[in-house]
Design a protein around this motif. Structure first.
Motif, PDB file in Angstrom:
ATOM      1  N   ASP A 497       0.820  -1.202   0.000  1.00  0.00           N
ATOM      2  CA  ASP A 497       0.000   0.000   0.000  1.00  0.00           C
ATOM      3  C   ASP A 497       0.856   1.255   0.000  1.00  0.00           C
ATOM      4  OD1 ASP A 497      -2.517  -1.237   0.027  1.00  0.00           O
ATOM      5  OD2 ASP A 497      -2.403  -1.539   2.185  1.00  0.00           O
ATOM      6  N   ALA A 498       2.062   1.154   0.553  1.00  0.00           N
ATOM      7  CA  ALA A 498       2.953   2.309   0.658  1.00  0.00           C
ATOM      8  C   ALA A 498       4.383   1.841   0.414  1.00  0.00           C
ATOM      9  CB  ALA A 498       2.828   2.954   2.037  1.00  0.00           C
ATOM     10  N   VAL A 499       5.190   2.696  -0.212  1.00  0.00           N
ATOM     11  CA  VAL A 499       6.570   2.339  -0.571  1.00  0.00           C
ATOM     12  C   VAL A 499       7.491   3.478  -0.151  1.00  0.00           C
ATOM     13  CG1 VAL A 499       8.158   1.764  -2.447  1.00  0.00           C
ATOM     14  CG2 VAL A 499       5.784   0.971  -2.544  1.00  0.00           C
ATOM     15  N   SER A 500       8.464   3.177   0.706  1.00  0.00           N
ATOM     16  CA  SER A 500       9.434   4.184   1.134  1.00  0.00           C
ATOM     17  C   SER A 500      10.684   4.106   0.277  1.00  0.00           C
ATOM     18  CB  SER A 500       9.795   3.988   2.609  1.00  0.00           C
ATOM     19  OG  SER A 500      10.391   2.715   2.805  1.00  0.00           O
ATOM     20  N   SER A 501      11.479   5.177   0.299  1.00  0.00           N
ATOM     21  CA  SER A 501      12.595   5.276  -0.637  1.00  0.00           C
ATOM     22  C   SER A 501      13.865   5.737   0.052  1.00  0.00           C
ATOM     23  CB  SER A 501      12.231   6.248  -1.761  1.00  0.00           C
ATOM     24  OG  SER A 501      11.885   7.516  -1.226  1.00  0.00           O
ATOM     25  N   ALA A 502      14.980   5.551  -0.656  1.00  0.00           N
ATOM     26  CA  ALA A 502      16.294   5.924  -0.154  1.00  0.00           C
ATOM     27  C   ALA A 502      16.649   7.346  -0.575  1.00  0.00           C
ATOM     28  CB  ALA A 502      17.341   4.948  -0.677  1.00  0.00           C
ATOM     29  N   VAL A 503      17.617   7.931   0.121  1.00  0.00           N
ATOM     30  CA  VAL A 503      18.126   9.258  -0.220  1.00  0.00           C
ATOM     31  C   VAL A 503      19.635   9.142  -0.414  1.00  0.00           C
ATOM     32  CG1 VAL A 503      18.358  11.664   0.501  1.00  0.00           C
ATOM     33  CG2 VAL A 503      16.324  10.378   1.114  1.00  0.00           C
ATOM     34  N   VAL A 504      20.135   9.727  -1.477  1.00  0.00           N
ATOM     35  CA  VAL A 504      21.572   9.719  -1.762  1.00  0.00           C
ATOM     36  C   VAL A 504      22.038  11.155  -1.933  1.00  0.00           C
ATOM     37  CG1 VAL A 504      21.557   7.444  -2.830  1.00  0.00           C
ATOM     38  CG2 VAL A 504      21.165   9.458  -4.247  1.00  0.00           C
ATOM     39  N   PRO A 505      23.307  11.454  -1.583  1.00  0.00           N
ATOM     40  CA  PRO A 505      23.810  12.825  -1.767  1.00  0.00           C
ATOM     41  C   PRO A 505      24.123  13.090  -3.226  1.00  0.00           C
ATOM     42  CG  PRO A 505      25.528  11.403  -0.900  1.00  0.00           C
ATOM     43  CD  PRO A 505      24.293  10.565  -0.957  1.00  0.00           C
ATOM     44  N   GLN A 506      24.165  14.332  -3.588  1.00  0.00           N
ATOM     45  CA  GLN A 506      24.530  14.674  -4.956  1.00  0.00           C
ATOM     46  C   GLN A 506      26.007  14.367  -5.181  1.00  0.00           C
ATOM     47  OE1 GLN A 506      23.569  18.786  -5.198  1.00  0.00           O
ATOM     48  NE2 GLN A 506      25.227  19.474  -3.872  1.00  0.00           N
ATOM     49  N   PRO A 507      26.422  14.138  -6.427  1.00  0.00           N
ATOM     50  CA  PRO A 507      27.825  13.818  -6.711  1.00  0.00           C
ATOM     51  C   PRO A 507      28.761  14.928  -6.230  1.00  0.00           C
ATOM     52  CG  PRO A 507      26.431  13.377  -8.608  1.00  0.00           C
ATOM     53  CD  PRO A 507      25.578  14.114  -7.621  1.00  0.00           C
ATOM     54  N   GLY A 508      30.041  14.532  -6.034  1.00  0.00           N
ATOM     55  CA  GLY A 508      31.041  15.487  -5.579  1.00  0.00           C
ATOM     56  C   GLY A 508      31.098  15.587  -4.077  1.00  0.00           C
ATOM     57  N   ASP A 509      31.118  14.431  -3.376  1.00  0.00           N
ATOM     58  CA  ASP A 509      31.068  14.409  -1.924  1.00  0.00           C
ATOM     59  C   ASP A 509      32.308  15.037  -1.299  1.00  0.00           C
ATOM     60  OD1 ASP A 509      28.644  13.059  -1.931  1.00  0.00           O
ATOM     61  OD2 ASP A 509      29.624  11.113  -2.122  1.00  0.00           O
ATOM     62  N   THR A 510      32.076  15.778  -0.233  1.00  0.00           N
ATOM     63  CA  THR A 510      33.136  16.265   0.639  1.00  0.00           C
ATOM     64  C   THR A 510      32.821  15.781   2.041  1.00  0.00           C
ATOM     65  OG1 THR A 510      31.981  18.309   1.183  1.00  0.00           O
ATOM     66  CG2 THR A 510      33.385  18.329  -0.800  1.00  0.00           C
ATOM     67  N   VAL A 511      33.742  15.983   2.952  1.00  0.00           N
ATOM     68  CA  VAL A 511      33.481  15.572   4.329  1.00  0.00           C
ATOM     69  C   VAL A 511      32.251  16.294   4.872  1.00  0.00           C
ATOM     70  CG1 VAL A 511      34.361  15.612   6.685  1.00  0.00           C
ATOM     71  CG2 VAL A 511      35.867  14.951   4.818  1.00  0.00           C
ATOM     72  N   VAL A 512      32.128  17.577   4.571  1.00  0.00           N
ATOM     73  CA  VAL A 512      30.986  18.344   5.076  1.00  0.00           C
ATOM     74  C   VAL A 512      29.681  17.805   4.508  1.00  0.00           C
ATOM     75  CG1 VAL A 512      29.953  20.619   5.293  1.00  0.00           C
ATOM     76  CG2 VAL A 512      32.434  20.388   5.257  1.00  0.00           C
ATOM     77  N   SER A 513      29.669  17.535   3.201  1.00  0.00           N
ATOM     78  CA  SER A 513      28.422  17.058   2.594  1.00  0.00           C
ATOM     79  C   SER A 513      28.050  15.673   3.109  1.00  0.00           C
ATOM     80  CB  SER A 513      28.548  17.051   1.072  1.00  0.00           C
ATOM     81  OG  SER A 513      29.548  16.151   0.643  1.00  0.00           O
ATOM     82  N   LEU A 514      29.056  14.831   3.350  1.00  0.00           N
ATOM     83  CA  LEU A 514      28.767  13.499   3.894  1.00  0.00           C
ATOM     84  C   LEU A 514      28.229  13.592   5.315  1.00  0.00           C
ATOM     85  CD1 LEU A 514      31.810  11.489   2.537  1.00  0.00           C
ATOM     86  CD2 LEU A 514      29.420  11.109   1.953  1.00  0.00           C
ATOM     87  N   VAL A 515      28.836  14.467   6.114  1.00  0.00           N
ATOM     88  CA  VAL A 515      28.340  14.678   7.478  1.00  0.00           C
ATOM     89  C   VAL A 515      26.915  15.213   7.436  1.00  0.00           C
ATOM     90  CG1 VAL A 515      28.599  16.114   9.538  1.00  0.00           C
ATOM     91  CG2 VAL A 515      30.591  14.972   8.559  1.00  0.00           C
ATOM     92  N   SER A 516      26.665  16.164   6.547  1.00  0.00           N
ATOM     93  CA  SER A 516      25.325  16.734   6.401  1.00  0.00           C
ATOM     94  C   SER A 516      24.324  15.652   6.022  1.00  0.00           C
ATOM     95  CB  SER A 516      25.348  17.836   5.345  1.00  0.00           C
ATOM     96  OG  SER A 516      24.057  18.328   5.093  1.00  0.00           O
ATOM     97  N   HIS A 517      24.712  14.790   5.081  1.00  0.00           N
ATOM     98  CA  HIS A 517      23.803  13.746   4.618  1.00  0.00           C
ATOM     99  C   HIS A 517      23.524  12.724   5.722  1.00  0.00           C
ATOM    100  CE1 HIS A 517      21.712  11.601   1.450  1.00  0.00           C
ATOM    101  NE2 HIS A 517      22.272  10.485   1.860  1.00  0.00           N
TER     102      HIS A 517
END
Length: 839
Positions: A497-517
């Motif tokens: 009845d319901a389907v949940s999904s994953a979230v991925v960061p945008q390309p070009g990961d940095t330490v800050v973006s990974l921590v944020s994600h």
């Protein structure tokens, strides 16, 4: 009477002491195997020998209290509660130290497996969902529950946080039919009025749709069970006979339990049995019709409606049941005919009118001033209907605030999918979405609302302004990866009845973006195990909105979490790791810090953080919130796809930093929330008070339903009806499933008989917003009865009973409506049936 024993096994330094606790009497012969099962798990045990008890059955709360006290005296830090006829799976021995290493007030919950064979347990319906909290810390305030029967080991006042172990607790007693029958008779005799278990005990011997599952490899328990064919309980007293069947209220209780847990085949069989035994009770026929629809048996639902209409050709409630059954059967044209017939007999009925609008033909139906989506808008709103809008199985609602540039990217990612979708864009708060979406205008339905809307209201507009069988949502700052639609439809077609999904960061990961994600989506990474997933980014079957209502339009955050709580466990949420949403992450520490602070400040207005404000030691509560947040986020790093060269140590420090900033933001709100709580306590204690203080409590904590409710009550007492209604409606938008604001609204309107028609429209609207809540339909029935619309009152009373067949008040309103319409025999039978539900 109580014996304490240790295993003698040396413990590691600083390790907590874990003891088991159990009592025995008729099942004493099972104790040696129990101890063999427990020895690798615990450091010792306390046991109660009950064989010298004077009565046939001694006090369960007294035994448990004594065992907890004995365990404390023996130096136990944690207690593992068990019965002689139970066995823990062997894996618990490997995980017990990890489970008991936390300093948090946690109660660990096991999956209770009722064995029907030495190596197989029952999984159908209620049996596959049983849980038991059996491992808990012996903290101050932890005490046994005082319930005489079926009591919990720990009183709820201890406020333990329940967490799932994912481990099995096997119950041996149900293996033999003789023991199953004796268990049912024993409980029925100890609890003749079913005071301690609303669903009764007949289900213990009901083997309808019985399904067994073999214990999987690696999930075994030791030692293996050797059947002795004993009863393990007091022998039945022959001169007392078999205890009576469950009373009617308990039979209705098990019916509702089956419906809540999604066990619709057994629910249908119970409903059919009750309806056939009581053919004169219309409510049971309506319930049977509803269960058939829930189970996907639309043809059967049509037949039930036809049978009702044969007995009463002008039965307007039957028109409604028939229309809904036809719609579920994929026959919308015929459904429209029955709705039109209903509105001819009773014009102005909002449920029928809205459903008819939803089913109407013509591309301009969403552009009409009477379109359903406009109910969520109080100001100006415009709609742009693209020439090439796709009619598709999946509708995607893209949500924007002030027409951000990201709207175009979000829409583009949906249009680029390998499966077409009906695209509805809902923008609020101004801006120029026409310019932003210029290249996509022909392919979308754009609704632009001038006032600022929270996400729940925007979602609701999109639901009403689309027609796909399934509805998904995408924020304007996100993009959908390929397969975002097809992956969802695959799960929906498989029965989800319901389907949940994953979230991925945008390309070009940095330490800050990974921590944020990781700080935001720790448990929505593609490789997250299904049992640890946070179910968000959900697409829903449209029928769920007709059954459970819409999103809370007044909530600033967590509107999806609130809705998901409504639909579970009645509807499963399937995890789709391949359905991935790209969410941009912050690339600079300053932006990340600001974002976490703002998110924490918003979260501080909502539970569970807001409840910390009312605790005497609220700073300790915030520290617990910090440790809980990091405890959830840090383990998720093992599931992250980290680029080469990114060290885990830096990520851990960053995540802890983000959690600390988040909690600091929450503290900013909680200081205001604490003031609001104090003002509310003062206002509630005062017999006569000025609305000024109640209004201040709302200003300090605007996202709190109870603060808005209190303001509405104070204003109503002062005779300021208009402002009271506004506050109460705001309270209802914050918590659509809470009955207090609605009941207060009903009382406020009821004082003015001239507002009867307005009261009816309000009650109808509220009932439709949460159609699974019986009390909402009951209020609508009473409002219809007040203005002399007796057939409509009968329909709404039946809807109340469809939601809760045990609602005795609804039977009274139903009988009143039938009497007013001259159907005296039906009213008499209805009242007679209601008498069977008396406690």
């Amino acid at each position: 009477m109580i014996e304490t024993q240790t295993t003698g096994r040396p413990r590691a330094a600083r390790a907590t002491a874990v003891f088991a606790a159990f009592s025995f009497r008729y099942d004493v012969n099972l104790v040696p195997a129990l101890i063999e099962n427990l020895t690798p798990i615990v450091d010792g045990w306390v046991s109660w020998d009950d064989r010298d008890a004077e009565n046939a059955y001694s006090s369960e709360p007294a035994r448990r209290s004594a065992l907890i006290a004995a365990a404390r005296k023996a130096g136990a830090d944690w207690l593992l509660a068990v019965d002689p006829d139970e066995r823990f799976e062997n894996r618990l021995a490997d995980e017990i130290r990890a489970l008991t290493s936390t300093a948090e007030p946690v109660g660990w919950v096991f999956d209770a497996r009722e064995l029907y064979a030495p190596d197989a347990y029952r999984v159908d319906g209620i049996w596959g969902r049983k849980k038991q909290m059996r491992l808990f810390p012996l903290l101050d305030g932890v005490a046994a529950s005082g319930e005489a029967l079926h009591g919990r080991w720990v009183d709820p006042q201890a406020r333990l946080q329940m967490r799932q172990t994912g481990l099995n607790l096997y119950h041996l007693r149900m293996i033999l039919p003789e023991r199953r029958r004796l268990r049912r008779d024993l409980y029925a005799r100890l609890d003749p009025d079913r005071r301690y278990q609303a669903i009764g005990y007949d289900y213990l011997t009901d083997e309808t749709d019985l399904q067994l599952e073999t214990i999987p490899p690696g999930r075994e328990f030791s030692p293996a069970h050797v059947e002795d064919c004993g009863l393990w309980a007091a022998a039945p007293c022959k001169n007392k006979g078999v205890p009576a069947d469950d009373p009617m209220v308990a039979q209705l209780g098990i019916l509702q339990h089956h419906r809540r847990t999604g066990n619709l085949q057994q629910a249908g069989e119970v409903a059919e049995r009750l309806a056939s035994r009581n053919p004169q009770v219309l409510a049971l026929q309506a319930v049977r019709n509803a269960v058939a629809l829930e189970a996907g048996a639309a043809r059967e639902a049509v037949e039930i409606a036809d049978a009702l209409l044969r007995n009463r050709p002008e039965f307007t409630a039957g028109f409604w049941l028939k229309a809904n059954a036809l719609l579920a059967s994929g026959r919308p044209v015929e459904a429209r005919e029955w709705l039109s017939r209903l509105l001819t007999v009773d014009p102005g009925m909002i449920p029928a009118d809205r459903l008819l609008h939803q089913l109407s033909d013509g591309a301009d139906r969403f552009s009409l001033d009477t379109a359903n989506w406009r109910r969520w808008v109080s100001g100006d709103a415009e709609i742009h209907e693209g020439k090439l809008v796709t009619a598709a199985e999946m509708a995607v609602v893209v949500i924007g605030l002030r027409a951000p540039q990201g709207l175009a990217s979000a829409v583009k990612s949906i249009r680029a999918q390998d499966t077409a979708a009906e695209i509805v864009v809902v923008n609020s708060g101004g801006g120029d979405p026409i310019a932003v979406l210029a290249e996509h205008l022909d392919h979308i339905r754009l609704i632009n609302v001038q006032e600022r809307l929270y996400v729940g209201a925007a979602r609701n507009i999109g639901i009403d302004a689309s027609e796909g069988a399934y509805v998904a949502f995408l924020a304007s700052d996100c993009r959908a990866r390929q397969g975002w639609i097809s992956g969802r439809l695959q799960r929906h077609h498989a029965g989800a009845d319901a389907v949940s999904s994953a979230v991925v960061p945008q390309p070009g990961d940095t330490v800050v973006s990974l921590v944020s994600h990781l700080s935001l989506y720790a448990w929505r990474l593609p490789d997250t195990p299904p049992d640890k997933v946070g179910h968000f980014g959900v697409s829903y079957a449209r029928r769920l909105f007709r059954r459970f209502g819409y999103f809370a339009p007044g909530l600033r955050i967590a509107e999806d979490a609130e809705f998901n709580r409504r639909i579970r466990p009645r509807s499963c949420i399937a995890w789709a790791r391949d359905v991935q949403t790209i969410h941009p992450a912050h690339t600079h520490w300053q932006a990340f810090t600001r974002d976490m602070f703002v998110r924490g400040r918003r979260a501080g207005q909502h539970s569970p953080l807001a409840t910390v404000a009312n605790r005497p030691r609220f700073l300790r509560g915030l520290w617990e919130a910090y440790t809980q947040r990091t405890a959830r986020q840090l383990p998720a790093m093992q599931y992250a796809d980290l680029p080469p060269g990114v060290g885990l140590t830096r990520l851990r420090i960053g995540v802890k930093f983000g959690a600390a900033i988040y909690v600091l933001g929450a503290l900013k709100s909680i200081s205001r929330v604490r003031k609001s709580w104090k003002i509310r306590d003062r206002v509630e204690a005062a017999k006569r008070t000025s609305p000024k203080e109640a209004r201040l409590a709302v200003e300090l904590h605007p996202q709190n339903m109870k603060a808005n409710l209190l303001l509405g009550q104070v204003l109503a007492r002062k005779g300021r009806t208009g402002k009271a209604i506004t506050a109460l409606e705001r309270a209802n938008r914050l918590s659509p499933i809470d009955n207090a604001p609605v009941a207060t609204l009903f009382r406020v309107f009821s004082k003015d008989k001239a507002k009867g028609a307005k009261l009816l429209r309000l009650c109808e609207d509220i009932a439709l917003s949460t159609p699974h809540i019986s009390q909402r339909w009951l209020l609508a029935a009473r409002a219809a009865y007040r203005v002399g619309k007796f057939d409509r009152a009968e329909l709404y009373a039946l809807q109340a009973l469809v939601s809760n067949p045990s609602n005795r008040s609804a039977y009274g309103v139903l009988a009143d409506a039938q009497e007013a319409s001259g159907r005296l025999q039906e009213a008499k039978q209805c009242r007679a049936f209601a008498e069977l539900l008396k406690p």
